[in-house]
Design a protein around this motif. Structure first.
Motif, PDB file in Angstrom:
ATOM      1  N   GLN A 199       0.836  -1.209   0.000  1.00  0.00           N
ATOM      2  CA  GLN A 199       0.000   0.000   0.000  1.00  0.00           C
ATOM      3  C   GLN A 199       0.872   1.261   0.000  1.00  0.00           C
ATOM      4  N   THR A 200       1.900   1.273   0.836  1.00  0.00           N
ATOM      5  CA  THR A 200       2.796   2.434   0.926  1.00  0.00           C
ATOM      6  C   THR A 200       3.510   2.690  -0.397  1.00  0.00           C
ATOM      7  N   MET A 201       3.948   1.618  -1.038  1.00  0.00           N
ATOM      8  CA  MET A 201       4.644   1.741  -2.313  1.00  0.00           C
ATOM      9  C   MET A 201       3.759   2.421  -3.362  1.00  0.00           C
ATOM     10  N   HIS A 202       2.505   2.029  -3.423  1.00  0.00           N
ATOM     11  CA  HIS A 202       1.597   2.619  -4.407  1.00  0.00           C
ATOM     12  C   HIS A 202       1.222   4.056  -4.043  1.00  0.00           C
ATOM     13  N   GLN A 203       1.032   4.300  -2.763  1.00  0.00           N
ATOM     14  CA  GLN A 203       0.702   5.663  -2.353  1.00  0.00           C
ATOM     15  C   GLN A 203       1.861   6.616  -2.618  1.00  0.00           C
ATOM     16  N   ALA A 204       3.095   6.166  -2.390  1.00  0.00           N
ATOM     17  CA  ALA A 204       4.261   6.993  -2.678  1.00  0.00           C
ATOM     18  C   ALA A 204       4.395   7.238  -4.180  1.00  0.00           C
ATOM     19  N   TYR A 205       4.120   6.228  -4.969  1.00  0.00           N
ATOM     20  CA  TYR A 205       4.155   6.377  -6.428  1.00  0.00           C
ATOM     21  C   TYR A 205       3.138   7.418  -6.891  1.00  0.00           C
ATOM     22  N   ASP A 206       1.940   7.346  -6.339  1.00  0.00           N
ATOM     23  CA  ASP A 206       0.911   8.331  -6.691  1.00  0.00           C
ATOM     24  C   ASP A 206       1.364   9.746  -6.337  1.00  0.00           C
ATOM     25  N   ALA A 332      -5.582   6.046  -7.384  1.00  0.00           N
ATOM     26  CA  ALA A 332      -6.515   5.398  -6.454  1.00  0.00           C
ATOM     27  C   ALA A 332      -5.717   4.546  -5.509  1.00  0.00           C
ATOM     28  N   SER A 333      -6.289   4.300  -4.369  1.00  0.00           N
ATOM     29  CA  SER A 333      -5.599   3.437  -3.407  1.00  0.00           C
ATOM     30  C   SER A 333      -5.638   2.010  -3.897  1.00  0.00           C
ATOM     31  N   PRO A 334      -4.490   1.323  -4.005  1.00  0.00           N
ATOM     32  CA  PRO A 334      -4.466  -0.027  -4.547  1.00  0.00           C
ATOM     33  C   PRO A 334      -5.045  -1.062  -3.607  1.00  0.00           C
ATOM     34  N   LEU A 335      -5.195  -0.736  -2.350  1.00  0.00           N
ATOM     35  CA  LEU A 335      -5.784  -1.664  -1.393  1.00  0.00           C
ATOM     36  C   LEU A 335      -7.042  -1.043  -0.818  1.00  0.00           C
ATOM     37  N   SER A 336      -8.025  -0.893  -1.649  1.00  0.00           N
ATOM     38  CA  SER A 336      -9.265  -0.281  -1.200  1.00  0.00           C
ATOM     39  C   SER A 336     -10.411  -0.769  -2.063  1.00  0.00           C
ATOM     40  N   LEU A 337     -11.528  -1.069  -1.426  1.00  0.00           N
ATOM     41  CA  LEU A 337     -12.706  -1.460  -2.174  1.00  0.00           C
ATOM     42  C   LEU A 337     -13.320  -0.267  -2.894  1.00  0.00           C
ATOM     43  N   ASP A 338     -13.036   0.935  -2.419  1.00  0.00           N
ATOM     44  CA  ASP A 338     -13.543   2.144  -3.045  1.00  0.00           C
ATOM     45  C   ASP A 338     -12.440   2.742  -3.900  1.00  0.00           C
TER      46      ASP A 338
END
Length: 469
Positions: A199-206, A332-338
């Motif tokens: 999750q952190t990796m994707h959020q940092a990428y965003d 978008a958050s990669p670990l989120s249903l929304d």
């Protein structure tokens, strides 16, 4: 959300709870049946020597009203439960007991000293501890089934699945708490930190490439690192507790070998020294039957991983940074249903709500014939069901792959079924087989047959102290 939408979901949740409770009662009935018909292989479970420490007073030295009932319950203490009950009763007395993490014994002690304390004079203290263990694990099993539906070492499964559910739902801090507690139940609970890393990796990428905010990326990395540390803390603290009890205050000549290591990790030493756990150490001809016992669950794990990789190779090999069409994924958050951008969320929610209301009020399904295959199209499912082939499955699949490899190459392979039982991709893949036509459905029926045989054989062998997973 309207009552018409909540009612079916609550109905399904209630159905899951009833099914889980029924399965527990069925298993308990089978155990009682086998215990009645067959003599156990090992009859040492009633042995109860005094605790080594005087701080743990024996609480059952008074008259017990129903000793036969208490004795029957104590006879059911077999395999690892011998260690857990002893830890709850006397604490960590021996070096090898530190292989069993403290959450389950702590829950057993808490329950035996509160809700079940009136039963101590009825069936005895040790029997109450065993009964508390039964209650904790079976309640955890039922709750784990509920969490798995919304999104079994039952206690670990509950905490692991619950943490994953909360992470996907967007409650990251709650997820950290659950994952940290899972590390108090089993050592592999620390692997759940991988979900936070993903999750952190994707959020940092965003933050860096899509939002062009480097300072936000730094903040994301710091928060992610702190969350991962929180997940590791319980396991590390328990290792420090073992080091203090066994190594502290002794000279180098008197200390155990692991105390002198640069990183004195008690858990790995116990697994290697007392149980022979290690890379390829179980690859012996005499262990071939155990490999055969583990082959169904390991095969299912490998097939689960291969299915996802073949279905969505772009997503898997890019770790979710590219969509199935090869394009970069949207913000978008990669670990989120929304996974819906805020600007469009209101409109989509209204649209989906209207569709779901229509679905549950009219209760109609659209049908389509495609070739020779009959397909049901359910609008509610298409909007709300967990995305089996989506980005958040990547860390779940990698987690399963690592666990399966560890079980095969490092551990006692016969425990693979219990070890992998808390991995969601196994159940997702099995459910897809059961709902697939033709050959897939036949494989699904084989899984049902294996599961039934496993329950019948397992309840027979395990409860009577015969070798089983």
């Amino acid at each position: 959300m309207s009552k018409t939408l909540e009612s079916p979901r609550n109905h399904q949740t209630l159905k899951i709870i009833k099914s889980a409770i029924t399965s527990r009662l069925l298993l308990l009935s089978l155990i009682l049946l086998w215990r009645t018909l067959i003599d156990p292989y090992d009859t040492s479970s009633p042995l109860d020597p005094d605790c080594l420490s005087t701080d743990h007073q024996q609480q059952e030295r008074h008259v017990i009203q129903f000793p036969r009932i208490g004795s029957a319950i104590e006879d059911s203490i077999v395999w690892d439960s011998v260690y857990f009950v002893r830890i709850a009763q006397c604490g960590y007395e021996y070096e090898q007991t530190y292989a069993f993490l403290p959450l389950l014994p702590a829950c057993v002690v808490l329950l035996s000293r509160t809700v079940l304390v009136p039963l101590v004079s009825v069936i005895g203290h040790r029997a109450v501890l065993a009964l508390a263990g039964y209650l904790v694990n079976n309640v955890a099993f039922v709750l784990a089934a509920v969490y798995f539906y919304r999104y079994t070492e039952s206690l670990y499964a509950l905490l692991s699945l619950g943490g994953l559910y909360h992470l996907i739902s967007g409650a990251s801090n709650v997820a950290v708490l659950w994952f940290a507690l899972s590390g108090c139940a089993r050592s592999n609970g620390v692997l759940n930190a991988g979900y936070l890393c993903f999750q952190t990796m994707h959020q940092a990428y965003d933050a860096v490439f899509l939002q062009k905010r480097a300072h936000l990326a730094v903040k994301v990395l710091i928060v992610g690192a702190l969350r991962c540390i929180c997940i590791f803390i319980p396991f590390i603290a328990f290792q420090a507790y073992g080091y203090y009890n066994i190594c502290h205050g002794h000279s180098l000549d008197e200390t155990r070998p692991w105390c002198k290591a640069k990183i004195p990790l008690l858990y790995s030493y116990i697994q290697s020294h007392y149980w022979g756990v290690g890379f390829l150490r179980y690859f012996q001809l005499k262990q071939l039957p155990n490999f055969l016992v583990a082959s169904p669950i390991l095969s299912l794990a490998v097939c689960s991983v291969l299915h996802y990789v073949r279905s969505q190779p772009e997503i898997f090999f890019s770790l979710g940074f590219r969509a199935s069409n090869g394009e970069k994924r949207p913000t978008a958050s990669p670990l989120s249903l929304d996974r819906v951008p805020e600007s469009n969320s209101s409109h989509l929610k209204e649209k989906s709500s209207a569709k779901m209301q229509d679905k549950y009020t009219v209760r109609q399904r659209k049908q389509r014939i495609k070739g020779d295959n009959y397909v049901l199209l359910d609008e509610y499912d298409s909007l709300e069901k967990p995305r089996y082939l989506s980005t958040f499955i990547v860390p779940c699949t990698l987690h399963l792959l690592f666990m399966a490899a560890t079980a095969f190459f490092v551990m006692h392979v016969q425990v693979s079924t219990r070890f992998l039982s808390a991995s969601p991709p196994l159940y997702w893949f099995a459910s897809r087989l059961l709902t697939s036509p033709g050959t897939g459905k036949r494989w699904g029926y084989m899984i049902w047959t294996y599961s039934t045989a496993y329950i019948l054989l397992g309840s027979l062998l395990f409860s009577n102290f015969y070798p089983f997973t």
